[in-house]
Design a protein around this motif. Structure first.
Motif, PDB file in Angstrom:
ATOM      1  N   LYS A  60      -6.349   1.645  -3.110  1.00 31.23           N
ATOM      2  CA  LYS A  60      -6.742   2.769  -2.256  1.00 31.23           C
ATOM      3  C   LYS A  60      -6.299   4.090  -2.864  1.00 31.23           C
ATOM      4  CE  LYS A  60      -6.560   4.265   2.625  1.00 31.23           C
ATOM      5  NZ  LYS A  60      -5.820   5.531   2.580  1.00 31.23           N
ATOM      6  N   THR A  89      -0.902   1.198  -8.909  1.00 31.29           N
ATOM      7  CA  THR A  89      -1.593  -0.085  -8.788  1.00 31.29           C
ATOM      8  C   THR A  89      -2.323  -0.234  -7.460  1.00 31.29           C
ATOM      9  OG1 THR A  89       0.437  -1.109  -7.950  1.00 31.29           O
ATOM     10  CG2 THR A  89       0.033  -1.236 -10.331  1.00 31.29           C
ATOM     11  N   ASP A  90      -1.960   0.554  -6.471  1.00 29.11           N
ATOM     12  CA  ASP A  90      -2.597   0.473  -5.156  1.00 29.11           C
ATOM     13  C   ASP A  90      -4.072   0.881  -5.272  1.00 29.11           C
ATOM     14  OD1 ASP A  90      -3.279   0.563  -2.458  1.00 29.11           O
ATOM     15  OD2 ASP A  90      -2.415   2.564  -2.186  1.00 29.11           O
ATOM     16  N   THR A  96       0.841  -1.195   0.000  1.00 26.60           N
ATOM     17  CA  THR A  96       0.000   0.000   0.000  1.00 26.60           C
ATOM     18  C   THR A  96       0.877   1.246   0.000  1.00 26.60           C
ATOM     19  OG1 THR A  96      -1.757  -1.142   1.184  1.00 26.60           O
ATOM     20  CG2 THR A  96      -1.779   1.268   1.240  1.00 26.60           C
ATOM     21  N   SER A 148      -0.753   4.468  -0.482  1.00 27.68           N
ATOM     22  CA  SER A 148      -1.555   5.595  -0.017  1.00 27.68           C
ATOM     23  C   SER A 148      -1.238   5.862   1.443  1.00 27.68           C
ATOM     24  CB  SER A 148      -3.045   5.291  -0.161  1.00 27.68           C
ATOM     25  OG  SER A 148      -3.807   6.221   0.600  1.00 27.68           O
TER      26      SER A 148
END
Length: 272
Positions: free
Chosen positions: A69, A66-67, A2, A4
């Motif tokens: 969130k 690609t994350d 992740t 974000s």
């Protein structure tokens, strides 16, 4: 992994609000004070084209993320900035009722933004991060110091609060994209110097242009009051200066200024 960094409890989503400020913008809406009114109006003049450029810069890298969130937050960021651009475009158009030559002021800033749009994608995104830092710090100050808007008309208070809330919510989105896709600390800080120069340059030029139309450009009393507002008491820029300069730290991140509780309180008041 992740990438974000938007903290738990903060959602980046656009609010489809409309503000009818035409009648209020025919007046010195900030407490009948020429300088305070001109200063906030000068900020507004930069928002429609500036925030469209923020959207463009983030879109240049959107497909590399690609994350899930962060991808969702990019969508929210674009939605919020598009609505800010729309509302401030209407705001600026309404300023014409006071005799301001808004078209000329727009052309001056649009020429600069066209130059920005020809920069490399990495520099555009670095510039967006720098400009977003200024809007985030000012947004935090507006939310933390409601007395700075004392005397402003009710709808204008709400418009600036709404804008400040959403700038706070998405303050790390462009930064996270930059960190994931570009990452250069030296570029981030060097570009911030240019952003700083242009932010204060156009705010000053716009304020002077508006005051000239009001017949207050050479008023010593107006400028003394304005300098006190910005640097004395309450000292809008003076109190923001440490947060502005924090951007130069190597370990800087927008959410080091963790103002979630302030955001929540203002959201409740906005919704009420």
């Amino acid at each position: 992994m992740t990438i974000s960094s938007t903290p738990d409890g903060v959602t980046v989503k656009p609010r489809h609000l409309r503000f009818d400020v035409k009648a209020e913008l025919r007046t010195l809406w900030h407490g009948n004070d020429a300088f305070r009114t001109a200063f906030f109006n000068a900020l507004s003049l930069q928002f429609p084209d500036g925030e469209q450029q923020f959207i463009n810069a983030v879109r240049l890298y959107r497909d590399e993320i690609t994350d899930p969130k962060l991808k969702s937050e990019i969508k929210g960021f674009i939605g919020q900035e598009a609505l800010h651009s729309r509302e401030h475009k209407d705001y600026n158009e309404a300023l014409k009722s006071r005799g301001y030559d808004i078209d000329a002021l727009d052309q001056r800033f649009q020429k600069h933004m066209a130059w920005v749009g020809r920069l490399t994608p990495s520099r555009q995104l670095a510039g967006t991060c720098g400009a977003e830092h200024y809007t985030a710090v000012l947004a935090n100050a507006i939310l933390r110091h409601p007395e700075w808007m004392e005397g402003a008309t009710p709808t204008m208070k709400q418009l600036w609060r709404w804008h400040a809330i959403e700038e706070t919510e998405h303050k790390s989105v462009a930064f996270d994209v930059y960190r994931a896709c570009v990452g250069s600390e030296s570029l981030r800080r060097i570009v911030f110097l240019f952003v700083t120069w242009n932010f204060f340059k156009y705010t000053f030029l716009n304020t002077c242009s508006l005051l000239r139309t009001d017949g207050k450009l050479w008023s010593v009393r107006t400028w003394l009051g304005g300098l006190n507002f910005l640097w004395g008491k309450p000292g809008v820029l003076r109190k923001c200066l440490p947060e502005f300069l924090a951007y130069f730290r190597r370990d800087f991140h927008p959410w080091q200024q963790d103002n979630r509780s302030l955001l929540e309180a203002n959201l409740r008041e906005l919704e009420a």
